[in-house]
Enzyme design. Sequence first.
Site, mmCIF file in Angstrom:
data_model
loop_
_atom_site.group_PDB
_atom_site.id
_atom_site.type_symbol
_atom_site.label_atom_id
_atom_site.label_comp_id
_atom_site.label_asym_id
_atom_site.label_seq_id
_atom_site.Cartn_x
_atom_site.Cartn_y
_atom_site.Cartn_z
ATOM 1 C CD GLU A 80 36.366 27.520 57.586
ATOM 2 O OE1 GLU A 80 36.445 26.558 56.961
ATOM 3 O OE2 GLU A 80 37.022 28.319 57.974
ATOM 4 C CD GLU A 104 41.645 27.115 57.543
ATOM 5 O OE1 GLU A 104 41.547 26.761 56.047
ATOM 6 O OE2 GLU A 104 40.448 25.518 57.192
HETATM 7 C C1 BGP Z 1 39.070 27.108 54.715
HETATM 8 C C2 BGP Z 1 38.811 28.192 54.560
HETATM 9 C C3 BGP Z 1 37.828 28.926 53.743
HETATM 10 C C4 BGP Z 1 36.786 27.700 53.466
HETATM 11 C C5 BGP Z 1 36.754 26.481 53.587
HETATM 12 C C6 BGP Z 1 36.043 25.704 52.361
HETATM 13 O O1 BGP Z 1 39.701 25.792 54.600
HETATM 14 O O2 BGP Z 1 39.412 28.499 55.509
HETATM 15 O O3 BGP Z 1 37.937 29.754 53.660
HETATM 16 O O4 BGP Z 1 36.979 27.668 51.650
HETATM 17 O O5 BGP Z 1 37.678 26.046 53.839
HETATM 18 O O6 BGP Z 1 37.556 25.141 51.621
HETATM 19 P P1 BGP Z 1 36.480 25.523 49.840
HETATM 20 O O7 BGP Z 1 36.506 26.830 49.710
HETATM 21 O O8 BGP Z 1 38.615 25.221 49.302
HETATM 22 O O9 BGP Z 1 35.808 24.753 49.844
#
Ligand code: BGP
Length: 490
Positions: A387, A197
Site C-alpha cells: 500500500e 496491518e
Molecule cells: C490502511 C488500510 C487500508 C486503507 C489505507 C488508507 O490503513 O489498510 O484499508 O484504507 O490505509 O487509509 P484511509 O482509507 O483511511 O485513507
Amino acid sequence: MSFPKNFLWGGATAANQCEGAWNEDGRGPALTDVTTGGTVNKPRYITYIDKDGNPGFKKKHDKLPEGAHYAVLEDQYYPNHKGIDQYHRYKEDIALFAEMGFKTYRMSISWSRLFPKGIEEEPNQAGVEHYRDVFKELKKYNIEPLVTIWHFDTPLYLEEEYGGWNNRKLIDFYVRFAETCFKEYKGLVRYWLTFNEINNSMPQPTRDGSIPEWRYQEGIQQLHYQFVASAKAVQIGHAVDPENMIGCMICGICYYPATCDPEDIMWNRHMWETKIFYCSDVQCRGKYPTYAKRIWDTYHVKDLDITDEDLEELKKGTVDMYTFSYYMSQNVTTHTGVEVVGGNMSTGTKNPYLQYSDWGWSTDPSGLQYYLEMIYDRYEKPVMVVENGLGAYDKVEEDGSIHDPFRIDYYREHIKAMDRAIENGVDLIGYTTWGCIDVVSAGTGEIRKRYGFIYVDVDDEGNGTMNRMRKDSFFWYQKLIAANGNTENL
Ligand code: BGP
C-alpha cells in the site's frame, strides 16, 4: 535501473471498501456494515440498538453498552454497503488494471461472504465461486492475485457473540476460513497475506497516559491470538501448496525523533519496537522479542493467555515475506507544547521539512527508503510495499478528463525511493499502490478521499453512476510499468 525483470507492479484494494453487495448472495454483515461515514474532522460511528430499543452511536474504541446489538439504522448512510460496486463490476475493473499493465492485484476475501456468521462448518458456495471467478478473470490477463485473508472484516456475529479477537475461539474460526481459501484457490493464488496491518491492534504509546491501560491489555492479547492464527494458517498454506508465499502485513510508519534530545532518541527507538517491530518480530522470527517484557511491564499488561503450544506454533509458522503499507513518517517527542499532526493510524508532531495532504498526512519518500533498508537488514526476507498512495480531491473536467499531477509526483518520488533501496541491496519484489481505483476510505468512510488511477463516479451519499474514468495518473502508471519503474522520462 534496479527493478528486477519480474517485479510485481500493481494496485491494491480491500473487499469491504470496494465490493458493496453487502447483503447479497448469502454474505453476512461485518463491522464496517454498521459503520457510518465521517470526515477528516468527524469520526465514523458504529451504530447499535440499546437494550431499551433506542438507537445508539459509539466510537471505534468504545465498548458496546450492556445488552445492546449492532444494527443498521434506517436514517443513516453506510458507505461500505455500496462501496464502488466491484462485486458486480470486477470484470470491467480487471480489464482496466490489465490495460495499465498490472502484474499483480492485491485484494481481500470478505470473511463473511465465505462464512456469513464465521461459525459455519461449510462455506457459502456463492461466495466461494465469486472469488474463483475473480481469480480466473485475473489469470486471463496474467495478473497474479495477491490475497489478504483478513482486512479489517471479522464477521459481525463473531464480534457480538464472541467479543471478536478478545476470544481465543476466533483462532479456530479464522483457521477454518484460511484453510478454505488455500484449498479452494490452490493453483489460482500463490501470494497471501494473513492479516492486514496487524500492528494496528497495538495502541501508539502516548506520554500523557491518554490511552487507558485496558487498551494495551486487550490489544496485546488480541495480537497474540492473531499471531497464533497467522502461524497456523502459514503452516496449512504451505502444506496445501508448497508454492505458496505467505506474508505478514504491517502498517509501516517511519518514526523519527523530533529532536536530538537523548530522551527523544530513546522514545523513538521504543516507538519502533512497540508499533513496528513487535508484530513482525513474532511473525518473521517465530518468537516474542526480548523487549516484549518491557512493553508489557510498562503498560501493566498481565495474565496473558499464552500457552506453550502457542509458542510452538509461532516457531513453526513464520512467514515467507515481509509486506507493509507506507504512507508517511511521523516525528515523535517527549516534549510538550508541540504541534500535533494525524496520519494513518498514528499521530506525531509537525515535521517542518515535509508537505501535508488535505487529510493531514505527511509525504515523505525518503522515509520509504529508510524503512525498506531497515526492515530488510532486520529480516532478510523478500519485501513488498503493498500500500502506498495519496488520498486527494479530484476534479472531473467538462471533457471528462481528470488531471492529477500531484498524485503522479507522489508516486514518482516513492518509486525513486524504492529504486534507491533496491540499489542498496533490498530484495523488493513488488509494489501495489493503495486504492488503484477509488474506494471508500477506511479511516473516514469518504469516497472523496480518492487514491485511484481510476475515478469512480459516486459521492459520499452514494449518488452517481458508478462509471469508471481514467485519470492522468492512469496513463502515467501504464508508462511506468512498461518502463519497469524507470522514471527518467516520466
Ligand atoms: C490502511 C488500510 C487500508 C486503507 C489505507 C488508507 O490503513 O489498510 O484499508 O484504507 O490505509 O487509509 P484511509 O482509507 O483511511 O485513507
